[in-house]
Design a protein around this motif. Sequence first.
Motif, PDB file in Angstrom:
ATOM      1  N   ALA A  17       0.777  -1.181   0.054  1.00  0.00           N
ATOM      2  CA  ALA A  17      -0.033   0.047  -0.365  1.00  0.00           C
ATOM      3  C   ALA A  17       0.842   1.236  -0.106  1.00  0.00           C
ATOM      4  CB  ALA A  17      -1.112   0.102   1.137  1.00  0.00           C
ATOM      5  N   ASP A  18       1.780   1.183   0.769  1.00  0.00           N
ATOM      6  CA  ASP A  18       2.847   2.473   0.662  1.00  0.00           C
ATOM      7  C   ASP A  18       3.570   2.764  -0.460  1.00  0.00           C
ATOM      8  OD1 ASP A  18       2.106   2.487   3.369  1.00  0.00           O
ATOM      9  OD2 ASP A  18       3.889   2.546   4.191  1.00  0.00           O
ATOM     10  N   VAL A  19       3.532   1.839  -1.216  1.00  0.00           N
ATOM     11  CA  VAL A  19       4.110   2.173  -2.765  1.00  0.00           C
ATOM     12  C   VAL A  19       2.954   2.741  -3.562  1.00  0.00           C
ATOM     13  CG1 VAL A  19       5.096   1.489  -4.920  1.00  0.00           C
ATOM     14  CG2 VAL A  19       5.769   0.541  -2.754  1.00  0.00           C
ATOM     15  N   VAL A  20       1.615   2.143  -3.401  1.00  0.00           N
ATOM     16  CA  VAL A  20       0.750   2.360  -4.412  1.00  0.00           C
ATOM     17  C   VAL A  20       0.238   3.957  -3.842  1.00  0.00           C
ATOM     18  CG1 VAL A  20      -1.885   2.164  -4.908  1.00  0.00           C
ATOM     19  CG2 VAL A  20      -0.186   0.107  -4.603  1.00  0.00           C
ATOM     20  N   ASN A  21       0.210   4.300  -2.642  1.00  0.00           N
ATOM     21  CA  ASN A  21      -0.208   5.649  -2.398  1.00  0.00           C
ATOM     22  C   ASN A  21       0.693   6.519  -2.274  1.00  0.00           C
ATOM     23  OD1 ASN A  21       0.884   5.133   0.297  1.00  0.00           O
ATOM     24  ND2 ASN A  21      -0.508   4.179   1.148  1.00  0.00           N
ATOM     25  N   GLY A  22       2.097   6.087  -2.425  1.00  0.00           N
ATOM     26  CA  GLY A  22       2.953   7.097  -2.544  1.00  0.00           C
ATOM     27  C   GLY A  22       3.665   7.564  -1.349  1.00  0.00           C
ATOM     28  N   ARG A  23       3.436   6.936  -0.247  1.00  0.00           N
ATOM     29  CA  ARG A  23       4.313   6.987   0.884  1.00  0.00           C
ATOM     30  C   ARG A  23       5.654   6.686   0.913  1.00  0.00           C
ATOM     31  NH1 ARG A  23      -0.748   5.482   3.627  1.00  0.00           N
ATOM     32  NH2 ARG A  23      -2.025   7.190   4.727  1.00  0.00           N
ATOM     33  N   VAL A  24       5.881   5.667   0.171  1.00  0.00           N
ATOM     34  CA  VAL A  24       7.073   5.290  -0.269  1.00  0.00           C
ATOM     35  C   VAL A  24       7.280   5.358  -1.756  1.00  0.00           C
ATOM     36  CG1 VAL A  24       8.510   3.239  -0.588  1.00  0.00           C
ATOM     37  CG2 VAL A  24       7.284   3.370   1.574  1.00  0.00           C
ATOM     38  N   ARG A  25       8.337   6.164  -2.247  1.00  0.00           N
ATOM     39  CA  ARG A  25       8.457   6.502  -3.289  1.00  0.00           C
ATOM     40  C   ARG A  25       9.726   5.709  -4.035  1.00  0.00           C
ATOM     41  NH1 ARG A  25       5.553  10.768  -5.069  1.00  0.00           N
ATOM     42  NH2 ARG A  25       4.262  11.829  -3.761  1.00  0.00           N
ATOM     43  N   PRO A  26       9.687   4.979  -5.127  1.00  0.00           N
ATOM     44  CA  PRO A  26      10.911   4.337  -5.630  1.00  0.00           C
ATOM     45  C   PRO A  26      11.735   5.478  -6.276  1.00  0.00           C
ATOM     46  CG  PRO A  26       8.974   3.778  -7.037  1.00  0.00           C
ATOM     47  CD  PRO A  26       8.565   4.561  -5.721  1.00  0.00           C
ATOM     48  N   GLU A  27      13.107   5.445  -5.885  1.00  0.00           N
ATOM     49  CA  GLU A  27      13.911   6.657  -6.440  1.00  0.00           C
ATOM     50  C   GLU A  27      13.848   6.663  -7.954  1.00  0.00           C
ATOM     51  OE1 GLU A  27      16.530   9.385  -5.776  1.00  0.00           O
ATOM     52  OE2 GLU A  27      15.873   8.244  -4.175  1.00  0.00           O
ATOM     53  N   GLY A  28      13.498   8.046  -8.456  1.00  0.00           N
ATOM     54  CA  GLY A  28      13.850   8.087  -9.655  1.00  0.00           C
ATOM     55  C   GLY A  28      12.608   7.897 -10.664  1.00  0.00           C
ATOM     56  N   ILE A  29      11.529   7.550  -9.873  1.00  0.00           N
ATOM     57  CA  ILE A  29      10.031   7.086 -10.628  1.00  0.00           C
ATOM     58  C   ILE A  29       8.951   7.642  -9.892  1.00  0.00           C
ATOM     59  CG2 ILE A  29       8.561   5.052 -11.235  1.00  0.00           C
ATOM     60  CD1 ILE A  29      11.326   3.220 -10.599  1.00  0.00           C
ATOM     61  N   ASP A  30       8.192   8.142 -10.814  1.00  0.00           N
ATOM     62  CA  ASP A  30       6.741   8.788 -10.500  1.00  0.00           C
ATOM     63  C   ASP A  30       5.645   7.620 -10.889  1.00  0.00           C
ATOM     64  OD1 ASP A  30       7.516  11.076  -9.288  1.00  0.00           O
ATOM     65  OD2 ASP A  30       7.372  12.035 -11.194  1.00  0.00           O
ATOM     66  N   LEU A  31       4.881   6.933 -10.131  1.00  0.00           N
ATOM     67  CA  LEU A  31       4.051   5.885 -10.473  1.00  0.00           C
ATOM     68  C   LEU A  31       2.696   6.252 -10.486  1.00  0.00           C
ATOM     69  CD1 LEU A  31       5.188   2.868  -8.133  1.00  0.00           C
ATOM     70  CD2 LEU A  31       5.211   3.074 -10.569  1.00  0.00           C
ATOM     71  N   THR A  32       1.979   5.964 -11.496  1.00  0.00           N
ATOM     72  CA  THR A  32       0.636   5.924 -11.371  1.00  0.00           C
ATOM     73  C   THR A  32       0.117   4.446 -11.402  1.00  0.00           C
ATOM     74  OG1 THR A  32       0.710   7.748 -13.494  1.00  0.00           O
ATOM     75  CG2 THR A  32      -1.431   6.341 -13.181  1.00  0.00           C
ATOM     76  N   LEU A 241      12.939  -0.434  -7.428  1.00  0.00           N
ATOM     77  CA  LEU A 241      11.434  -0.743  -7.437  1.00  0.00           C
ATOM     78  C   LEU A 241      11.286  -1.794  -6.260  1.00  0.00           C
ATOM     79  CD1 LEU A 241       9.349  -1.323 -10.521  1.00  0.00           C
ATOM     80  CD2 LEU A 241       8.830  -0.001  -8.664  1.00  0.00           C
ATOM     81  N   LEU A 242      12.467  -2.725  -6.159  1.00  0.00           N
ATOM     82  CA  LEU A 242      12.697  -3.896  -5.318  1.00  0.00           C
ATOM     83  C   LEU A 242      12.800  -3.132  -3.635  1.00  0.00           C
ATOM     84  CD1 LEU A 242      12.959  -6.723  -3.836  1.00  0.00           C
ATOM     85  CD2 LEU A 242      15.458  -6.506  -5.012  1.00  0.00           C
ATOM     86  N   ARG A 243      13.783  -2.255  -3.855  1.00  0.00           N
ATOM     87  CA  ARG A 243      14.058  -1.324  -2.437  1.00  0.00           C
ATOM     88  C   ARG A 243      12.805  -0.776  -1.862  1.00  0.00           C
ATOM     89  NH1 ARG A 243      19.346   1.693  -3.908  1.00  0.00           N
ATOM     90  NH2 ARG A 243      20.804  -0.158  -3.722  1.00  0.00           N
ATOM     91  N   ALA A 244      12.047  -0.059  -2.891  1.00  0.00           N
ATOM     92  CA  ALA A 244      10.577   0.437  -2.384  1.00  0.00           C
ATOM     93  C   ALA A 244       9.618  -0.399  -1.892  1.00  0.00           C
ATOM     94  CB  ALA A 244      10.142   1.304  -3.512  1.00  0.00           C
ATOM     95  N   PHE A 245       9.531  -1.871  -2.584  1.00  0.00           N
ATOM     96  CA  PHE A 245       8.599  -2.621  -2.212  1.00  0.00           C
ATOM     97  C   PHE A 245       9.157  -3.168  -0.754  1.00  0.00           C
ATOM     98  CE2 PHE A 245       6.822  -2.875  -6.361  1.00  0.00           C
ATOM     99  CZ  PHE A 245       5.536  -2.943  -6.239  1.00  0.00           C
TER     100      PHE A 245
END
Length: 329
Positions: A17-32, A241-245
């Motif tokens: 959830a924290d990746v989906v809602n933006g609380r955790v942001r993968p470095e260099g990536i803006d996710l939709t 991405l792996l680090r963010a998850f």
Amino acid sequence: MSNIQLSMAIGRYDHVADVVNGRVRPEGIDLTAMELPIEEIFFRTFSFGEWDISEFSMAKYVSLVGMATAPFRAIPVFPSRVFRQSAFYVAPGGPIRGPEDMAGRRIGVPEWAQTAGVYARAFLQHQCGVRLADIHWVQAGVNQVGRHEKVNPSLPAGVRIEQVHDRSLNDLLLAGDIDGIISAREPAGFVAGDPGIVRLWPDYRSIEEGYYRETGVFPIMHAIVINNATLDRYPWVAMNLLRAFEEAKANSLRRLSSIVNSSVAIPWAQEAYHRAQTVLGEDFWPYGIEANRRTLEAFLQYCGEQGVTQRTVSVEELFPREVTKAFRV
């Protein structure tokens, strides 16, 4: 330098959830990010490749890797892991009282290459001593008609699958035209409380815990995949991405382990958390390759035995090289 814009489709899980809602942001990536039903994500990913990143079936991914036709590569992030002794459904009072009774019977599966089915059939074969060739397999949608295999399995000798396109497995079992179902998705009759469908093992948890103690296998259902075009252009996306998850999962488990408040609306969730640690170990939901090697190797063995893959696939083939090693300080 601006962040790159990537799209992602994934199921709804607290540990992502924290990746989906933006609380955790993968470095260099803006996710939709889009949260959608799993079957829809799998179908659209396989059929149209609509997203840069998506959740995907482990069995179908392994099958595509085996054919060298995978349009994406996985990272060792496994959002869904479920023991599948709960996936067996039968008619109460019918001919199947135990797994040995499945020999010579008609058993329904939604797809031969469904990940849950691979693990369940492996349990029948290796733990229960039931030959897969001794079962009459029937393929159809669990609750809807018209479901088809998405990949072409190379069935082992003696295994035959009858396809039914105009009736669901749920209806076939209630009518007595099949003797059981193996499915991740519960039959509609079971969900509705119809007395005509029950689990083969109502006390499936004790069987699943015993299975883990015997094998060390915690079944991986899904992985996160990234399309090849994205990885070819931005190979660093895999590790970021792996680090963010990993961070999002750690946040989720920290919430679950706290007894201060209720992070999920389930009484005694903290007790379940600690029981999972007792059975599976302190790090009971690991990401990464080495921490999951036993489960991955077992699953690849099962896929080969059941014809989900047309050749032997190794663990190293599943993941891009950028996530196979990590730096040390």
